[in-house]
Write an enzyme that holds these catalytic residues in place. Structure first.
Site: not given
Length: 456
Positions: A34-35, A104, A128, A319, A341
Site C-alpha cells: 500500500k505505502n 495523508r 490514522c 507499523d 517513531i
C-alpha cells in the site's frame, strides 16, 4: 463496546466476528505494498505518457488516491490489480479537501504538481490518529528547491519562486529520515534543473521502489536505499510499466499471527531482506524461519518474551509494533516494547489489557508480562495497525470477539479476513446495511463484491 480511542466514536457499519483459539495453516498470498502504491500513483503525475502499475492492492486508501487523480484530470482504467494512468490532460493543480480528508498520502501530489506545472494547492494531510506527523521537512525541502510556500486555512499553496519555470537542484539535509519527505523531495527534484542531494534520507523499501519506477521513466536517481540520495534533474519523464513490491507490513502481520497461534504458514511473494528485522525477532522469540526464494515459512511452538524498539528501516517497523505487542502479551516471560517513531501509537495496550493482557504503559514504553490466555470481547480499533493487533488477539482468545472500526483495517489490508479464512480461521464480516446505504466504497471478503476502479 470498548472503543480504541477514549475521545472518538466510530460508526459500527461493519465488524468482524472471530471465533477464537484458531490455528493458521497453509500458504497466504501477499498483496502489493500500500505505502508503495500510493506514492507511485502520485509519481504518475510527473509524465504526460501512460503509466501501467501492476500488483496494486484494492484498498480504500488506493481508491481515494485514484479519485484524487481523476479529479485532477487523470484517466484511469483498472483491470484486476492493474491500473493504467494517463495524466496528459491534467487541468487542475488543486486538491479539494473533501477528497483528501483522511488520506495523508494525498500530500505526495504537491511535489509532482509543483515540479511539473510550477504550482500546487494541497490541503494539510490526514490519516490514522497516531500522533503528530508534521510536514515541516517536506515544506523546508521544497523551499530549498526554490518554491514559495504559503499555508492559509489549512491549504498549502506552493509556487516556483520568481520568473523561473523550474525548481533548482540543491543540497538538502533532513533533520530526521522522514519517509514522506524523502519521497516528496525525490519526485520534486526529478524534474528540477541541476543536481539535488538529500542527506539523512529515509531508506525504506518503498522509497527504493519509487526510485526504481522513476528511473524507468527516465529519471537519474542514484543510491536509493542509502542515507545520501543524488538526483540529477531531467527535462521530462516518459511512461513505463512497473510492478508494485510486496507489502512487507502485511507479510509481517501474518508471520506474527502464525507465531501467536503456534502455527505453521508460508507467505509468498515477499522480499525477505525487507523483513529481516521482523524475522530476526521472531527467531529470537522461538519461531523457526525458513527462507526459500521469494517465500518465508514460519513454524512455532513456544514463544518467549523479547524486547523490541521501533526504528526507521532497516530497523523494526513501527507499523508492526502493535501486532508484535499482541504476540509478546501471550509469550513466556517479560518483554519491553519501545515506540520511537510516533508519540501516540499505544492505543492497543488498554484494549489488550481488557482481554486479559498484563501490560503497563509508561509513555512510549510498554512493559509486558506474558499471560496464558485472552478472553474474547467486543472491541473497536482506532487505527489501522491497532485493528490488525486486535484481530490477532481475537484469534488467540477464548470465546468469540467482535472487532469494529473496519474502515481503518480496509485502508491497509487487502481481503484480510478472506486470507485468514483460507488459513483456517473462523471469521465473518458482518454488515450493518442501514449504515452502509450512504457509503461510496466498501470492501468484501468476496472478490466479486470488491468495487472496481471506474474508467475515467
Amino acid at each position: 463496546m470498548i472503543c480504541g480511542s477514549k475521545n472518538k466514536s466510530y460508526l459500527k457499519s461493519q465488524n468482524l466476528k472471530i471465533f477464537g483459539q484458531g490455528k493458521l495453516n497453509g500458504i497466504v498470498e501477499i498483496s502489493g505494498a500500500k505505502n508503495s502504491a500510493l506514492v507511485l500513483l502520485a509519481a504518475s503525475l510527473l509524465t504526460n505518457e501512460r503509466i501501467v502499475l501492476q500488483n496494486v492492492p484494492r484498498l480504500t486508501d488506493i481508491e481515494k488516491m485514484a479519485n484524487i487523480l481523476r479529479n485532477l484530470g487523470v484517466k484511469i482504467v483498472e483491470k484486476n490489480n492493474r491500473l493504467e494512468l494517463d495524466s496528459q490532460n491534467i487541468s487542475i493543480k488543486e486538491l479539494p479537501y473533501e477528497l483528501v480528508n483522511g488520506l495523508r498520502a494525498s500530500f505526495f501530489c504537491i511535489g509532482p504538481l509543483l515540479s511539473k506545472f510550477g504550482e500546487a494547492k494541497v490541503p494539510l494531510p490526514g490519516g490514522c490518529n497516531i500522533g503528530s506527523r508534521p510536514i515541516d521537512e517536506h515544506i523546508n525541502g521544497l523551499k530549498a528547491l526554490g518554491a514559495e510556500i504559503l499555508i492559509e486555512e489549512e491549504i498549502v499553496k506552493a509556487n516556483i519562486k520568481g520568473d523561473k519555470s523550474r525548481l533548482i537542484g540543491t543540497h538538502i539535509k533532513l533533520k530526521c529520515p522522514s519517509v514522506g519527505a524523502t519521497e516528496t523531495l525525490i519526485m520534486a527534484a526529478s524534474l528540477a534543473e541541476g543536481r539535488t542531494t538529500i542527506e539523512n534520507a529515509a531508506r525504506e523499501p518503498e522509497i527504493q521502489d519509487l526510485c526504481q519506477m522513476l528511473n524507468k521513466m527516465g529519471a537519474k536517481i542514484y543510491d536509493s536505499g542509502k542515507e545520501k540520495i543524488i538526483i540529477d534533474g531531467v527535462n521530462e519523464l516518459c511512461g513505463c510499466s512497473h510492478k508494485v513490491i510486496p507489502d512487507r507490513i502485511e507479510a509481517g502481520t501474518f508471520l506474527i499471527a502464525a507465531a501467536a497461534t503456534s502455527s505453521s504458514i508460508t507467505i509468498s511473494p515477499v522480499i525477505p531482506n525487507h523483513l529481516e528485522a521482523v524475522t530476526n525477532k521472531l527467531q529470537e522469540s522461538g519461531s523457526k524461519i525458513t527462507i526459500k526464494g521469494n517465500s518465508i515459512t514460519i513454524n512455532c511452538n513456544k514463544i518467549k518474551g523479547v524486547d523490541i524498539e521501533t526504528a526507521p528501516f532497516p530497523g523494526f517497523p513501527t507499523d508492526l509494533q502493535a501486532p508484535f505487542t499482541t504476540l509478546m502479551a501471550i509469550a513466556n516471560g517479560e518483554s519491553k516494547i519501545t515506540e520511537t517513531i510516533f508519540e501516540n501509537r499505544m492505543n492497543h495496550v488498554h484494549l489488550l489489557n481488557k482481554m486479559g493482557a498484563n501490560i503497563k504503559l509508561n509513555k512510549n514504553i510498554a512493559h509486558i508480562k506474558g499471560v496464558k490466555k485472552f478472553k474474547g470481547m467486543d472491541l473497536v480499533g482506532s487505527d489501522l495497525r491497532t485493528s490488525a493487533a486486535l484481530i490477532i488477539a481475537g484469534i488467540i482468545a477464548e470465546g468469540t470477539s467482535t472487532i469494529s472500526g473496519l474502515e481503518h483495517l480496509d485502508r491497509g489490508y487487502e481481503n484480510f479476513e478472506s486470507k485468514l479464512k483460507i488459513l483456517g480461521i473462523k471469521i465473518t464480516r458482518e454488515f450493518n446495511k442501514k449504515t452502509l446505504k450512504n457509503k461510496e466504497f466498501k470492501t468484501s471478503s468476496d472478490p466479486a463484491d470488491i468495487p472496481r476502479y471506474k474508467a475515467a
